[in-house]
Design a protein around this motif. Structure first.
Motif, short mmCIF file in Angstrom:
data_model
loop_
_atom_site.label_atom_id
_atom_site.label_comp_id
_atom_site.label_asym_id
_atom_site.label_seq_id
_atom_site.Cartn_x
_atom_site.Cartn_y
_atom_site.Cartn_z
N ASP A 111 0.76 -1.23 0.01
CA ASP A 111 -0.07 -0.12 -0.24
C ASP A 111 0.75 1.27 0.02
O ASP A 111 1.91 1.42 0.82
N LEU A 112 0.47 2.12 -0.76
CA LEU A 112 1.32 3.49 -0.78
C LEU A 112 0.76 4.38 0.37
O LEU A 112 -0.39 4.74 0.40
N VAL A 113 1.66 4.78 1.19
CA VAL A 113 1.46 5.62 2.26
C VAL A 113 1.14 7.07 1.74
O VAL A 113 1.80 7.73 0.99
N GLY A 114 0.04 7.54 2.35
CA GLY A 114 -0.18 9.02 2.32
C GLY A 114 -0.84 9.16 0.85
O GLY A 114 -0.75 10.57 0.47
N SER A 115 -1.44 8.36 0.27
CA SER A 115 -1.99 8.67 -1.33
C SER A 115 -3.12 9.71 -1.02
O SER A 115 -3.33 10.50 -2.15
N THR A 116 -4.07 9.61 -0.15
CA THR A 116 -5.01 10.47 0.07
C THR A 116 -4.65 11.85 0.10
O THR A 116 -5.15 12.74 -0.55
N ALA A 117 -3.49 12.02 0.98
CA ALA A 117 -3.07 13.54 1.25
C ALA A 117 -2.46 13.78 -0.06
O ALA A 117 -2.60 15.11 -0.56
N LEU A 118 -1.79 13.10 -0.77
CA LEU A 118 -1.19 13.35 -1.93
C LEU A 118 -2.05 13.83 -3.13
O LEU A 118 -2.00 14.97 -3.85
N SER A 119 -3.29 13.04 -3.30
CA SER A 119 -4.34 13.33 -4.08
C SER A 119 -5.00 14.60 -3.82
O SER A 119 -5.26 15.25 -4.89
N ALA A 120 -5.22 14.91 -2.62
CA ALA A 120 -5.57 16.43 -2.47
C ALA A 120 -4.88 17.50 -2.63
O ALA A 120 -5.12 18.63 -3.14
N VAL B 242 2.34 10.02 -10.58
CA VAL B 242 2.79 9.27 -9.46
C VAL B 242 2.40 7.76 -9.42
O VAL B 242 3.25 6.98 -9.05
N MET B 243 1.06 7.43 -9.44
CA MET B 243 0.49 6.24 -9.48
C MET B 243 1.06 5.41 -10.64
O MET B 243 1.40 4.30 -10.40
N ARG C 186 11.14 -15.33 -1.81
CA ARG C 186 11.14 -14.56 -2.92
C ARG C 186 10.24 -13.29 -2.55
O ARG C 186 10.48 -12.11 -3.12
N THR C 187 9.22 -13.77 -1.92
CA THR C 187 8.15 -12.50 -1.68
C THR C 187 8.82 -11.46 -0.78
O THR C 187 8.54 -10.20 -1.09
N VAL C 188 9.75 -11.86 0.24
CA VAL C 188 10.30 -10.71 1.32
C VAL C 188 11.24 -10.23 0.43
O VAL C 188 11.25 -8.86 0.67
N ARG C 189 12.12 -10.70 -0.49
CA ARG C 189 13.11 -9.97 -1.24
C ARG C 189 12.44 -8.99 -2.17
O ARG C 189 12.98 -8.10 -2.44
N ALA C 190 11.39 -9.59 -2.67
CA ALA C 190 10.66 -8.57 -3.80
C ALA C 190 10.20 -7.14 -2.82
O ALA C 190 10.17 -6.13 -3.33
N GLY C 191 9.64 -7.51 -1.54
CA GLY C 191 8.96 -6.38 -0.82
C GLY C 191 10.16 -5.59 -0.34
O GLY C 191 10.00 -4.32 -0.41
N LEU C 192 11.39 -6.12 -0.12
CA LEU C 192 12.50 -5.16 0.44
C LEU C 192 12.72 -4.43 -0.87
O LEU C 192 13.23 -2.99 -0.53
N GLU C 193 12.97 -5.00 -2.01
CA GLU C 193 13.15 -4.09 -3.38
C GLU C 193 12.24 -3.24 -3.46
O GLU C 193 12.72 -2.28 -4.15
N ILE C 194 11.00 -3.58 -3.47
CA ILE C 194 9.97 -2.45 -3.68
C ILE C 194 9.74 -1.24 -2.65
O ILE C 194 9.89 -0.08 -3.42
N ILE C 195 10.21 -1.61 -1.70
CA ILE C 195 10.43 -0.51 -0.67
C ILE C 195 11.56 0.35 -0.79
O ILE C 195 11.32 1.69 -0.92
N ALA C 196 12.95 -0.10 -1.36
CA ALA C 196 14.12 0.74 -1.66
C ALA C 196 13.55 1.43 -3.09
O ALA C 196 13.91 2.57 -3.15
N THR C 197 13.17 0.72 -3.90
CA THR C 197 12.83 1.48 -5.18
C THR C 197 12.05 2.63 -5.17
O THR C 197 12.18 3.57 -5.93
N VAL C 198 10.68 2.28 -4.64
CA VAL C 198 9.74 3.25 -4.48
C VAL C 198 10.20 4.55 -3.81
O VAL C 198 9.77 5.83 -3.99
N ALA C 199 11.02 4.38 -2.77
CA ALA C 199 11.65 5.61 -1.94
C ALA C 199 12.40 6.30 -2.83
O ALA C 199 12.81 7.55 -2.63
N GLY D 268 7.31 15.55 -5.12
CA GLY D 268 8.04 16.14 -4.24
C GLY D 268 8.60 15.96 -3.19
O GLY D 268 9.33 16.57 -2.49
N GLU D 269 8.47 14.64 -2.66
CA GLU D 269 8.88 14.13 -1.79
C GLU D 269 9.18 12.64 -1.91
O GLU D 269 8.28 11.73 -2.55
N PRO D 270 9.92 11.90 -0.84
CA PRO D 270 10.04 10.47 -1.29
C PRO D 270 8.66 9.93 -0.81
O PRO D 270 8.03 10.05 0.10
N LEU D 271 8.30 8.61 -1.58
CA LEU D 271 7.37 7.87 -1.51
C LEU D 271 7.57 6.83 -0.55
O LEU D 271 8.71 6.30 -0.39
#
Length: 303
Positions: free
Chosen positions: A88-97, A107-108, A150-163, A170-173
């Motif tokens: 889940d993307l954190v703070g998406s509601t505030a971003l959309s506003a 962004v999405m 595989r799932t956890v490694r994918a999750g860790l890579e998603i966290i790093a990549t999205v950030a 205008g700010e890290p996701l």
């Protein structure tokens, strides 16, 4: 499946067909393209967004070893042991506003494209996008003995990549991720293309969703069912037991804090199953083998 020229034409970007052909880009590698790749090809910004969005909508490609018979068989619901990841993307509601709708859409698109690419890299099945979240299965349609890893490694890579994504936010996701493993029934349950959305019946997806609610921004929370499969491959912090909606008993949860310093994957998994007694016996056995060895000759005896 249509070729790359037809696919580009279907999204109104046939002017790039020759450029893709000159760089040997076809549909077998299209899912691996990043925004930087497209930029290097000289694709305009708006067209890059359009291509990345279209990539996420491509149907999952069957494995090269799969046969037509195997694919037909999957039309029937089947029992599978899956590891489920909900991100889940954190703070998406505030971003959309705060953002212009077109900027929010960009962004999405960037977020979804990153999640899709990484999920497929680890041979996961991207079941669906849920607004600002994704649902992915590992262990379907192809199962691996290390699907939990595989799932956890994918999750860790998603966290790093999205950030690290450069977006109009205008700010890290940041994302929150919940992971659970268990037995489910998966398949074309409704007979109306439900398989395309990865229809699954079982407690596992619900548990993954509840664990995702417990996660802090930029973290992964895993269930006890997944934790047992991981051995000592990752550094895990016990979060205790929690009452969660829809599940009668309190659930145990662990936060993933990174990859462990184990010397090898084999040793990490193996030592996770050793009791203190068996570990001591193993150490003693190794000592006796070493003590009785002579130069140039391996020799041992039972102790």
């Amino acid at each position: 499946m249509k070729g790359i020229t037809e696919w580009l034409a279907s999204i109104g970007l046939s002017e790039y067909a020759q450029r893709f052909a000159d760089n040997a880009i076809d549909l077998s590698v299209i899912r691996d393209l990043t925004e930087q790749d497209l930029k290097d090809l000289g694709v305009l910004l708006g067209h890059r967004r359009k291509i990345l969005r279209a990539i996420t909508e491509l149907p999952a490609a069957p494995a090269p070893t799969e046969t037509a018979t195997e694919l037909v068989a999957r039309d029937e619901p089947e029992r599978r042991h899956l590891t489920v990841m909900i991100c889940d993307l954190v703070g998406s509601t505030a971003l959309s506003a705060r953002l212009d709708p077109e900027d929010m859409n960009a962004v999405m698109d960037a977020y979804h494209a990153a999640c899709a690419r990484i999920t497929r890299t680890y041979d996961g099945f991207l079941a669906e996008f849920r607004g600002d979240g994704i649902l992915a299965y590992f262990g379907y349609p192809r199962a691996h003995e290390d699907d939990a890893e595989r799932t956890v490694r994918a999750g860790l890579e998603i966290i790093a990549t999205v950030a690290q994504l450069e977006t109009r936010a205008g700010e890290p996701l940041a994302v929150r991720i919940g992971i659970a493993s268990g037995l489910v029934v998966v398949g074309d349950l409704s007979r109306e293309d439900a398989l395309r959305e990865g229809a699954v019946v079982g407690e596992t997806p619900n548990l993954a969703a509840r664990l995702q609610d417990l996660a802090e921004p930029g973290t992964i929370v895993v269930a006890a069912s997944t934790r047992r499969l991981l051995g000592d491959l990752f550094r895990l912090r016990d979060l205790g037991r929690h009452e969660v909606k829809g599940i009668a008993e309190p659930v145990a949860a662990w936060a993933v804090e990174g990859v462990s310093a184990s010397e090898s994957r084999f040793e990490a998994v193996r030592t996770a199953g050793l009791t203190e007694i068996s570990s001591a016996a193993r150490t003693s056995s190794i000592f006796c083998w070493s003590a009785n060895a002579s130069p140039g000759r391996a020799k041992g005896r039972s102790c």
